[in-house]
Write an enzyme that holds these catalytic residues in place. Structure first.
Site, PDB file in Angstrom:
ATOM      1  N   GLY A   1       0.786  -1.230   0.000  1.00  0.00           N
ATOM      2  CA  GLY A   1       0.000   0.000   0.000  1.00  0.00           C
ATOM      3  C   GLY A   1       0.819   1.282   0.000  1.00  0.00           C
ATOM      4  O   GLY A   1       0.345   2.319   0.469  1.00  0.00           O
ATOM      5  N   SER A   2       2.051   1.234  -0.551  1.00  0.00           N
ATOM      6  CA  SER A   2       2.830   2.484  -0.581  1.00  0.00           C
ATOM      7  C   SER A   2       2.184   3.503  -1.524  1.00  0.00           C
ATOM      8  O   SER A   2       2.259   4.709  -1.281  1.00  0.00           O
ATOM      9  CB  SER A   2       4.286   2.213  -0.955  1.00  0.00           C
ATOM     10  N   ASN A   3       1.538   3.030  -2.577  1.00  0.00           N
ATOM     11  CA  ASN A   3       0.815   3.970  -3.455  1.00  0.00           C
ATOM     12  C   ASN A   3      -0.393   4.571  -2.738  1.00  0.00           C
ATOM     13  O   ASN A   3      -0.687   5.756  -2.901  1.00  0.00           O
ATOM     14  CB  ASN A   3       0.393   3.279  -4.757  1.00  0.00           C
TER      15      ASN A   3
ATOM     16  N   ILE B   1     -10.597  -7.661 -12.281  1.00  0.00           N
ATOM     17  CA  ILE B   1     -11.939  -7.102 -12.134  1.00  0.00           C
ATOM     18  C   ILE B   1     -12.817  -7.659 -13.261  1.00  0.00           C
ATOM     19  O   ILE B   1     -12.412  -7.620 -14.426  1.00  0.00           O
ATOM     20  CB  ILE B   1     -11.828  -5.555 -12.261  1.00  0.00           C
TER      21      ILE B   1
ATOM     22  N   ASN C   1      -6.011   2.340 -12.837  1.00  0.00           N
ATOM     23  CA  ASN C   1      -5.035   1.378 -12.315  1.00  0.00           C
ATOM     24  C   ASN C   1      -3.629   1.933 -12.523  1.00  0.00           C
ATOM     25  O   ASN C   1      -3.377   2.628 -13.510  1.00  0.00           O
ATOM     26  CB  ASN C   1      -5.180   0.055 -13.089  1.00  0.00           C
TER      27      ASN C   1
ATOM     28  N   HIS D   1       0.313   0.770 -13.123  1.00  0.00           N
ATOM     29  CA  HIS D   1       1.092  -0.399 -13.549  1.00  0.00           C
ATOM     30  C   HIS D   1       2.564   0.013 -13.667  1.00  0.00           C
ATOM     31  O   HIS D   1       2.867   1.080 -14.215  1.00  0.00           O
ATOM     32  CB  HIS D   1       0.566  -0.907 -14.894  1.00  0.00           C
TER      33      HIS D   1
ATOM     34  N   ASP E   1      -4.682  -4.425 -18.377  1.00  0.00           N
ATOM     35  CA  ASP E   1      -3.700  -3.358 -18.627  1.00  0.00           C
ATOM     36  C   ASP E   1      -3.860  -2.723 -20.008  1.00  0.00           C
ATOM     37  O   ASP E   1      -2.874  -2.250 -20.598  1.00  0.00           O
ATOM     38  CB  ASP E   1      -2.256  -3.885 -18.468  1.00  0.00           C
TER      39      ASP E   1
ATOM     40  N   GLU F   1       5.995   6.280  -9.219  1.00  0.00           N
ATOM     41  CA  GLU F   1       4.583   5.899  -9.042  1.00  0.00           C
ATOM     42  C   GLU F   1       3.920   6.780  -7.979  1.00  0.00           C
ATOM     43  O   GLU F   1       2.766   7.178  -8.119  1.00  0.00           O
ATOM     44  CB  GLU F   1       4.466   4.432  -8.610  1.00  0.00           C
TER      45      GLU F   1
HETATM   46  C1  GAR Z   1       3.158  -1.170  -7.509  1.00  0.00           C
HETATM   47  O1  GAR Z   1       4.441  -1.186  -8.056  1.00  0.00           O
HETATM   48  C2  GAR Z   1       2.114  -1.233  -8.614  1.00  0.00           C
HETATM   49  O2  GAR Z   1       2.478  -0.529  -9.770  1.00  0.00           O
HETATM   50  C3  GAR Z   1       2.079  -2.704  -8.886  1.00  0.00           C
HETATM   51  O3  GAR Z   1       2.105  -3.297  -7.599  1.00  0.00           O
HETATM   52  C4  GAR Z   1       2.882  -2.452  -6.733  1.00  0.00           C
HETATM   53  C5  GAR Z   1       2.080  -2.194  -5.486  1.00  0.00           C
HETATM   54  O4  GAR Z   1       2.855  -1.540  -4.535  1.00  0.00           O
HETATM   55  N1  GAR Z   1       0.903  -3.073  -9.612  1.00  0.00           N
HETATM   56  C6  GAR Z   1       0.898  -4.030 -10.537  1.00  0.00           C
HETATM   57  O5  GAR Z   1       1.867  -4.699 -10.833  1.00  0.00           O
HETATM   58  C7  GAR Z   1      -0.454  -4.236 -11.222  1.00  0.00           C
HETATM   59  N2  GAR Z   1      -0.310  -5.026 -12.403  1.00  0.00           N
HETATM   60  P1  GAR Z   1       2.183  -0.872  -3.245  1.00  0.00           P
HETATM   61  O6  GAR Z   1       1.266  -1.927  -2.634  1.00  0.00           O
HETATM   62  O7  GAR Z   1       3.343  -0.556  -2.361  1.00  0.00           O
HETATM   63  O8  GAR Z   1       1.438   0.354  -3.691  1.00  0.00           O
END
Ligand code: GAR
Length: 192
Positions: free
Chosen positions: A12-14, A90, A104, A106, A147, A176
């Site tokens: 969940g850093s995003n 989804i 989303n 990516h 995607d 990101e």
């Molecule tokens: C992120 O790098 C995101 O871009 C990727 O998962 C990570 C989640 O990090 N998503 C995908 O690969 C989707 N296809 P987070 O949980 O620290 O936000």
């Protein structure tokens, strides 16, 4: 206030980048709820910040996962659903209901290195194996493919000599954390 929901499967850093920017006023939105498809730190972060959150476990709900998520979201007045490291696919019914209101993030320069099975560290491994000189991240609308939806914003990062997948992942993740809040801000400004 523009209401969003954030869906997570991992650290969940995003999500954290959205929480931080909405708290410091850079992003004018309210996180109405955070949903995890499994128990994960992303859901815990939400709770730590007093944000309503729940786990709708993919292993429990299986094919009914999206229906259950929809039940929760439909009661919250959500205007945008943000998939921030959400790893369940989804389904079509959900996408059609929320068309144009799901985005989303990516970790590659889509359309390169996207599609089924391309997530997390696997993306960076594939980028390095292909000998790419640059990578990056993309925020896009979610359509019924994987995607494949319309790109909202994208940013490039260099691939450097000696990069490991983990090192490249970290460099992309820094971007990101700016790109996702910026994409949400762009959508909010377009809809007001
Ligand atoms: C992120 O790098 C995101 O871009 C990727 O998962 C990570 C989640 O990090 N998503 C995908 O690969 C989707 N296809 P987070 O949980 O620290 O936000």
């Amino acid at each position: 206030m523009f209401k969003i929901a954030v869906m997570v499967s991992g650290g969940g850093s995003n999500l954290q980048s959205i929480i931080d920017k909405s708290k410091n006023g850079e992003l004018n939105c309210e996180i109405a709820c955070v949903i995890g498809d499994r128990p994960c730190y992303g859901v815990e972060r939400a709770a730590e910040h007093g944000i309503e959150s729940c786990v709708i476990d993919r292993k429990v709900y299986k094919k009914e996962l999206c229906k259950e998520i929809d039940k929760v979201l439909s009661t919250k007045g959500v205007e945008l659903i943000v998939l921030a490291g959400f790893l369940s696919i989804i389904d079509e019914e959900f996408v059609n209901k929320w068309k144009g209101r799901i985005i989303n993030i990516h970790p590659s320069l889509l359309p390169k290195f996207g599609g089924p099975g391309m997530y997390g560290i696997k993306v960076h491994e594939a980028v390095l194996a292909a000998g790419e000189k640059e990578s990056g991240c993309t925020v896009h609308y979610v359509d019924t493919g994987v995607d494949s939806g319309e790109i909202i914003l994208q940013v490039k990062v260099p691939v450097l000599e000696g990069d490991t997948p983990e090192v490249l992942q970290k460099r992309v993740l820094v971007e990101e954390h700016k790109l996702l809040p910026n994409s949400i801000a762009k959508i909010i400004s377009e809809r007001q």
